[in-house]
Structures are given as structure tokens and as C-alpha cells.
Design a protein around this motif. Structure first.
Motif, mmCIF file in Angstrom:
data_model
loop_
_atom_site.group_PDB
_atom_site.id
_atom_site.type_symbol
_atom_site.label_atom_id
_atom_site.label_comp_id
_atom_site.label_asym_id
_atom_site.label_seq_id
_atom_site.Cartn_x
_atom_site.Cartn_y
_atom_site.Cartn_z
ATOM 1 N N GLY A 1 19.641 -10.428 29.744
ATOM 2 C CA GLY A 1 19.644 -10.926 28.523
ATOM 3 C C GLY A 1 18.272 -10.954 27.991
ATOM 4 O O GLY A 1 17.941 -10.920 26.667
ATOM 5 N N GLY A 2 17.145 -11.381 28.912
ATOM 6 C CA GLY A 2 16.022 -11.432 28.217
ATOM 7 C C GLY A 2 15.293 -10.217 27.742
ATOM 8 O O GLY A 2 14.674 -9.921 26.715
ATOM 9 N N LEU A 3 15.833 -8.946 28.466
ATOM 10 C CA LEU A 3 15.343 -7.691 28.280
ATOM 11 C C LEU A 3 16.004 -7.227 26.904
ATOM 12 O O LEU A 3 15.309 -6.744 25.784
ATOM 13 C CB LEU A 3 15.720 -6.793 29.292
ATOM 14 C CG LEU A 3 15.266 -5.536 29.057
ATOM 15 C CD1 LEU A 3 13.701 -5.351 29.269
ATOM 16 C CD2 LEU A 3 15.427 -4.417 30.372
ATOM 17 N N ILE A 4 17.350 -7.371 26.784
ATOM 18 C CA ILE A 4 18.000 -7.369 25.432
ATOM 19 C C ILE A 4 17.593 -8.054 24.295
ATOM 20 O O ILE A 4 17.253 -7.448 23.254
ATOM 21 C CB ILE A 4 19.460 -7.470 25.577
ATOM 22 C CG1 ILE A 4 19.989 -6.376 26.597
ATOM 23 C CG2 ILE A 4 20.280 -7.467 24.437
ATOM 24 C CD1 ILE A 4 21.461 -6.852 26.884
ATOM 25 N N MET A 5 17.052 -9.193 24.392
ATOM 26 C CA MET A 5 16.546 -9.898 23.325
ATOM 27 C C MET A 5 15.128 -9.704 22.781
ATOM 28 O O MET A 5 14.476 -9.355 21.603
ATOM 29 C CB MET A 5 16.553 -11.409 23.934
ATOM 30 C CG MET A 5 15.910 -12.537 22.688
ATOM 31 S SD MET A 5 16.973 -12.709 21.393
ATOM 32 C CE MET A 5 18.033 -14.070 22.013
ATOM 33 N N THR A 6 14.161 -9.090 23.969
ATOM 34 C CA THR A 6 12.877 -8.560 23.689
ATOM 35 C C THR A 6 13.105 -7.219 22.973
ATOM 36 O O THR A 6 12.296 -6.880 21.917
ATOM 37 C CB THR A 6 12.197 -8.295 24.961
ATOM 38 O OG1 THR A 6 12.218 -9.944 25.642
ATOM 39 C CG2 THR A 6 10.809 -8.087 24.821
ATOM 40 N N ILE A 7 13.825 -6.385 23.392
ATOM 41 C CA ILE A 7 14.156 -4.897 22.911
ATOM 42 C C ILE A 7 14.562 -5.162 21.234
ATOM 43 O O ILE A 7 14.182 -4.509 20.322
ATOM 44 C CB ILE A 7 14.824 -4.204 23.725
ATOM 45 C CG1 ILE A 7 14.458 -3.627 24.930
ATOM 46 C CG2 ILE A 7 15.491 -2.899 22.736
ATOM 47 C CD1 ILE A 7 15.318 -3.118 26.023
ATOM 48 N N LEU B 1 -2.421 -10.478 21.679
ATOM 49 C CA LEU B 1 -2.077 -11.755 22.248
ATOM 50 C C LEU B 1 -0.941 -12.561 21.658
ATOM 51 O O LEU B 1 0.140 -12.840 22.210
ATOM 52 C CB LEU B 1 -3.034 -12.911 22.536
ATOM 53 C CG LEU B 1 -2.803 -14.121 22.998
ATOM 54 C CD1 LEU B 1 -2.453 -13.825 24.595
ATOM 55 C CD2 LEU B 1 -3.984 -15.107 23.129
ATOM 56 N N SER B 2 -0.810 -12.479 20.317
ATOM 57 C CA SER B 2 0.144 -13.056 19.621
ATOM 58 C C SER B 2 1.383 -12.139 19.838
ATOM 59 O O SER B 2 2.555 -12.676 19.997
ATOM 60 C CB SER B 2 -0.219 -13.120 18.214
ATOM 61 O OG SER B 2 1.138 -13.563 17.444
ATOM 62 N N MET B 3 1.253 -10.806 19.924
ATOM 63 C CA MET B 3 2.569 -9.990 20.048
ATOM 64 C C MET B 3 2.893 -10.179 21.502
ATOM 65 O O MET B 3 4.246 -10.341 21.815
ATOM 66 C CB MET B 3 2.203 -8.460 20.013
ATOM 67 C CG MET B 3 2.039 -8.300 18.529
ATOM 68 S SD MET B 3 1.706 -6.313 18.402
ATOM 69 C CE MET B 3 0.646 -5.914 19.614
ATOM 70 N N LEU C 1 10.741 -14.422 23.334
ATOM 71 C CA LEU C 1 11.894 -13.676 23.184
ATOM 72 C C LEU C 1 12.465 -13.344 24.618
ATOM 73 O O LEU C 1 13.965 -13.661 24.460
ATOM 74 C CB LEU C 1 11.721 -12.259 22.403
ATOM 75 C CG LEU C 1 11.648 -12.467 20.914
ATOM 76 C CD1 LEU C 1 11.013 -11.097 20.670
ATOM 77 C CD2 LEU C 1 12.713 -13.011 20.218
ATOM 78 N N PHE C 2 11.778 -13.094 25.526
ATOM 79 C CA PHE C 2 12.449 -13.052 26.905
ATOM 80 C C PHE C 2 12.893 -14.087 27.396
ATOM 81 O O PHE C 2 14.063 -14.373 27.907
ATOM 82 C CB PHE C 2 11.344 -12.138 27.839
ATOM 83 C CG PHE C 2 11.875 -11.700 29.208
ATOM 84 C CD1 PHE C 2 12.742 -10.809 29.343
ATOM 85 C CD2 PHE C 2 11.669 -12.747 30.293
ATOM 86 C CE1 PHE C 2 13.230 -10.613 30.743
ATOM 87 C CE2 PHE C 2 12.465 -12.538 31.362
ATOM 88 C CZ PHE C 2 12.953 -11.322 31.590
ATOM 89 N N VAL C 3 12.195 -15.269 27.421
ATOM 90 C CA VAL C 3 12.544 -16.287 27.921
ATOM 91 C C VAL C 3 13.655 -17.127 27.347
ATOM 92 O O VAL C 3 14.672 -17.502 27.914
ATOM 93 C CB VAL C 3 11.416 -17.502 28.071
ATOM 94 C CG1 VAL C 3 11.913 -18.817 28.076
ATOM 95 C CG2 VAL C 3 10.118 -17.019 28.679
ATOM 96 N N LEU C 4 13.747 -16.822 25.976
ATOM 97 C CA LEU C 4 14.826 -17.426 25.172
ATOM 98 C C LEU C 4 16.263 -16.712 25.640
ATOM 99 O O LEU C 4 17.390 -17.083 25.604
ATOM 100 C CB LEU C 4 14.764 -17.157 23.770
ATOM 101 C CG LEU C 4 15.693 -17.844 22.567
ATOM 102 C CD1 LEU C 4 15.792 -19.440 22.990
ATOM 103 C CD2 LEU C 4 15.074 -17.554 21.098
ATOM 104 N N GLY C 5 16.206 -15.253 25.689
ATOM 105 C CA GLY C 5 17.268 -14.355 25.911
ATOM 106 C C GLY C 5 17.466 -14.733 27.287
ATOM 107 O O GLY C 5 19.030 -14.675 27.657
#
Length: 109
Positions: free
Chosen positions: A83-89, A56-58, A65-69
Motif C-alpha cells: 500500500g505504501g509503495l502503490i501510494m508513493t508511485i 529534501l522536500s521531495m 505518501l509511503f507512510v500514509l499508504g
């Protein structure tokens, strides 16, 4: 500076305002992954961390990360989801490398 793709800052841009927004974002998005442990767990022993809490933490980390990106790119480009996908990756790669370094060094100590 504009010929290199950079724009000059506006006169009404405040470094203090930017720093405050960065601080609040860090607190909010950094605390999100901890919710799994606050809601479902105890902090008294390491053994109390379960697989469900960790997973759940992951997931909450990936979401944050997705929302921030996406929010960052929504201000710059129309394709906010990229941007969300790049930040998550990028976050996933950094996490994987940090885990690998820790795993490699655990026997050295």
C-alpha cells in the motif's frame, strides 16, 4: 451490497469522525514536505529555494505518501508495504504529470 465486495457501515461509524481524521491527516502529512523550507530556508524570495531544500522536500513527500499508504493498507491487508509503495508511485506519477503540464503551458502564458 456485501456481494459486490463492499461492506455496510457500522451504526457507530460517524461521518464527522471520519472527516476529522481526514482533516488531521491532511494537515500533518501535507505539512511534512514544507519542513525542508521551514528549517533550512527563507520565504522572502523565490531565489532562496536551493536544490537541497527541493530534494529534501521531495524525499519528505515520498516518505509521507509511503507512510500514509502503508497505514491505510495495514488496516485492510497484511502486506502494508504494498500500500505504501502503490501510494508513493501514484503520487510520483501525479507529480510528474503536473510538472509536465506546467512545463508545456509555461510558454503559452
Amino acid at each position: 451490497m456485501e456481494h459486490k465486495g463492499l461492506s455496510t457501515p457500522d451504526e457507530d461509524d460517524s461521518p464527522a469522525k471520519g472527516a476529522f481524521i481526514t482533516f488531521i491527516s491532511f494537515i500533518l502529512f501535507g505539512a511534512l514536505p514544507l519542513l525542508a523550507f521551514l528549517v533550512f530556508g527563507e520565504f522572502d524570495t523565490v531565489a532562496s529555494v536551493t536544490d537541497k531544500q527541493f530534494i529534501l522536500s521531495m524525499c519528505l513527500t515520498a516518505f509521507a505518501l509511503f507512510v500514509l499508504g502503508a497505514f491505510k493498507d495495514k488496516l485492510v491487508r497484511p502486506q502494508w508495504w504494498k500500500g505504501g509503495l502503490i501510494m508513493t508511485i501514484n503520487g510520483g506519477i501525479a507529480t510528474g504529470l503536473a510538472f509536465l503540464v506546467g512545463w508545456l503551458l509555461q510558454n503559452e502564458a
